[in-house]
Design a protein around this motif. Structure first.
Motif, PDB file in Angstrom:
ATOM      1  N   ARG A   1     139.780 -15.842   5.668  1.00  0.00           N
ATOM      2  CA  ARG A   1     140.589 -16.676   4.786  1.00  0.00           C
ATOM      3  C   ARG A   1     141.920 -17.052   5.440  1.00  0.00           C
ATOM      4  NH1 ARG A   1     137.049 -18.636   1.131  1.00  0.00           N
ATOM      5  NH2 ARG A   1     135.926 -17.018   0.011  1.00  0.00           N
TER       6      ARG A   1
ATOM      7  N   PHE B   1     135.363 -14.494  -9.961  1.00  0.00           N
ATOM      8  CA  PHE B   1     136.513 -15.363  -9.701  1.00  0.00           C
ATOM      9  C   PHE B   1     137.084 -15.962 -10.980  1.00  0.00           C
ATOM     10  CE2 PHE B   1     132.959 -18.307  -9.758  1.00  0.00           C
ATOM     11  CZ  PHE B   1     133.477 -19.420 -10.412  1.00  0.00           C
TER      12      PHE B   1
ATOM     13  N   TYR C   1     143.116 -15.237  -0.086  1.00  0.00           N
ATOM     14  CA  TYR C   1     142.279 -16.336  -0.561  1.00  0.00           C
ATOM     15  C   TYR C   1     142.793 -17.652  -0.016  1.00  0.00           C
ATOM     16  CZ  TYR C   1     139.728 -19.429  -3.731  1.00  0.00           C
ATOM     17  OH  TYR C   1     138.915 -20.398  -4.248  1.00  0.00           O
TER      18      TYR C   1
ATOM     19  N   ASP D   1     142.789 -10.217  -6.335  1.00  0.00           N
ATOM     20  CA  ASP D   1     143.074  -9.463  -5.116  1.00  0.00           C
ATOM     21  C   ASP D   1     143.404  -8.008  -5.452  1.00  0.00           C
ATOM     22  OD1 ASP D   1     143.669  -8.707  -2.518  1.00  0.00           O
ATOM     23  OD2 ASP D   1     145.632  -9.647  -2.502  1.00  0.00           O
TER      24      ASP D   1
ATOM     25  N   ARG E   1     135.653 -14.247  -3.064  1.00  0.00           N
ATOM     26  CA  ARG E   1     136.863 -15.012  -3.349  1.00  0.00           C
ATOM     27  C   ARG E   1     137.832 -14.139  -4.143  1.00  0.00           C
ATOM     28  NH1 ARG E   1     134.679 -20.181  -6.448  1.00  0.00           N
ATOM     29  NH2 ARG E   1     136.880 -20.738  -6.350  1.00  0.00           N
TER      30      ARG E   1
ATOM     31  N   ARG F   1     136.789 -22.756   0.702  1.00  0.00           N
ATOM     32  CA  ARG F   1     136.971 -21.713  -0.313  1.00  0.00           C
ATOM     33  C   ARG F   1     135.682 -20.985  -0.655  1.00  0.00           C
ATOM     34  NH1 ARG F   1     137.679 -24.629  -6.157  1.00  0.00           N
ATOM     35  NH2 ARG F   1     136.115 -26.265  -5.917  1.00  0.00           N
TER      36      ARG F   1
ATOM     37  N   PRO G   1     141.162 -15.013  -5.765  1.00  0.00           N
ATOM     38  CA  PRO G   1     142.323 -15.769  -6.242  1.00  0.00           C
ATOM     39  C   PRO G   1     143.193 -14.950  -7.188  1.00  0.00           C
ATOM     40  CG  PRO G   1     140.367 -16.421  -7.452  1.00  0.00           C
ATOM     41  CD  PRO G   1     139.911 -15.472  -6.384  1.00  0.00           C
TER      42      PRO G   1
END
Length: 381
Positions: free
Chosen positions: A320, A108, A325, A294, A288, A332, A290
């Motif tokens: 999500r 992340f 996200y 992606d 995750r 989160r 962000p």
């Protein structure tokens, strides 16, 4: 070849040299990026121009050179980073390095490389920065008038024990300062190199000043090599848990991230093996994605597991709120909805079954000694 020229003034690219960038199929062949996690090197979101790579017929795959790791100093003015996130168990952290050679495709922290004008893709794992004066900065900040001690998280964004730590020893120097000040620290890593510092960590553990979180995402070495190519073999991480535990250092195993349809079936197996090695706590984090992550993870799935990509991303978005996200505090890390609830329930049952502690281990702050600074005035009493 590369179309379009990036505007001047980007410190990161000027320092390292501008890379070719394209998402959905890097211009580099698989051989050239062997041992790397990302499959592409897309432009960061702050860059004023984008490049589109194309084959003009002049360069063959045979001419492609394997990516090399580059490393340069970062002249930080402070070393402690503060946060006010209500879902994090710490309010300050230290990251001795920017970028991470482990190359975990799911990391992340990849989007942070955009802040220095570099790509969250291959740049993140090949163009690294080390904070050479971290220990000196830390000593200055800990000895500041009015400083109040709370647990420092070491390695929250990038791994403090990534390969270049063997050369620089910055993490070890930071730990030396923390030990001298009797300051509590929680370490997050996926490297067995942490066992090198048992001589510092064991005396701190006797005083209740340290614990280590070891990330074990899978027991499958083939999967591990694909998604975290330069991180130590899972067996080495488990052995590090064993060594730390034998030295009296409390260890948490982190199943992070849990990736739907890829490693989620291993939750119980990972927790069982880690408990056998001495881990006393267990936590998980759902994948995750962000910002640029992606596209990067989608691109990675397209190359390594194309048949699973749609199903995996469907489950991620289901957890999500329909998005790639959800940054909402409280959701989160673990997500929400049926799939996220199922993972949470499996974690709870596995922890009960294998005898993990339910509550987090608290570290002491009452032993903090501000007179440990070099040249500090000694206390009269």
């Amino acid at each position: 070849m590369v179309r379009a020229v990036k505007a001047a003034g980007d410190e990161g690219d000027e320092a390292f040299g501008a890379p070719d960038r394209r998402l959905g199929g890097s211009t580099l062949s698989a051989d050239a990026r062997k041992g790397r996690g990302a499959t592409a090197n897309p432009c960061g979101r702050y860059e004023p121009a984008r490049r589109e790579a194309f084959d003009d017929g002049w360069v063959s795959d045979d001419a492609a050179q394997r990516l090399r790791t580059e490393d340069r100093p970062e002249h930080a003015r402070t070393i402690l980073t503060r946060n006010t996130s209500p879902d994090l168990p710490f309010d300050r952290s230290i990251n001795p390095y920017r970028g991470c050679e482990h190359g975990c495709v799911y990391c992340f922290a990849r989007p942070n490389h955009a802040y220095v004008g570099l790509s969250p893709g291959l740049d993140f794992e090949t163009k690294l920065f080390h904070k050479a004066h971290a220990a000196e900065l830390l000593e200055r900040e800990l000895s500041a008038k009015g400083y109040l001690p709370q647990t420092i998280a070491l390695g929250t964004a990038t791994d403090p024990y990534q390969p270049i730590e063997r050369d620089h020893g910055i993490t070890r120097a930071v730990l030396g300062v923390l030990a001298r000040f009797r300051h509590p620290v929680g370490i997050v890593t996926k490297s067995n190199l942490v066992a090198r510092d048992i001589d510092i960590l064991a005396p701190m553990a006797e005083l209740g000043l340290v614990k280590v979180a070891m990330s074990v995402t899978t027991l499958d070495p083939v999967l591990a090599r694909r998604m975290e190519p330069r991180a130590p073999h899972p067996d080495r991480r488990l052995e590090a848990i064993r060594q730390l535990s034998r030295a009296g250092i409390p260890v948490m195993v982190m199943m992070a991230p849990v990736i739907p349809s890829l490693n989620d079936h291993e939750i119980e197996a990972v927790l069982e093996r880690a408990r056998e090695c001495g881990a006393v706590e267990a936590r998980h984090v759902l994948l995750r994605l962000p910002l640029e992550l992606d596209d990067l993870v989608n691109d990675w799935f397209a190359e390594h597991y194309p048949g699973r990509r749609r199903h995996v991303m469907s489950l991620v978005r289901e957890a999500r709120g329909g998005k790639a996200y959800d940054a909402t505090f409280g959701r989160r890390m673990t997500g929400s909805g049926a799939y996220a609830d199922l993972i949470g329930q499996r974690m709870r049952l596995a922890k009960q079954r294998f005898g993990y502690a339910d509550a987090r281990i608290s570290l002491r702050t009452d032993l903090f000694d501000p007179t440990a600074a070099s040249g500090a005035q000694l206390r009269l009493l």
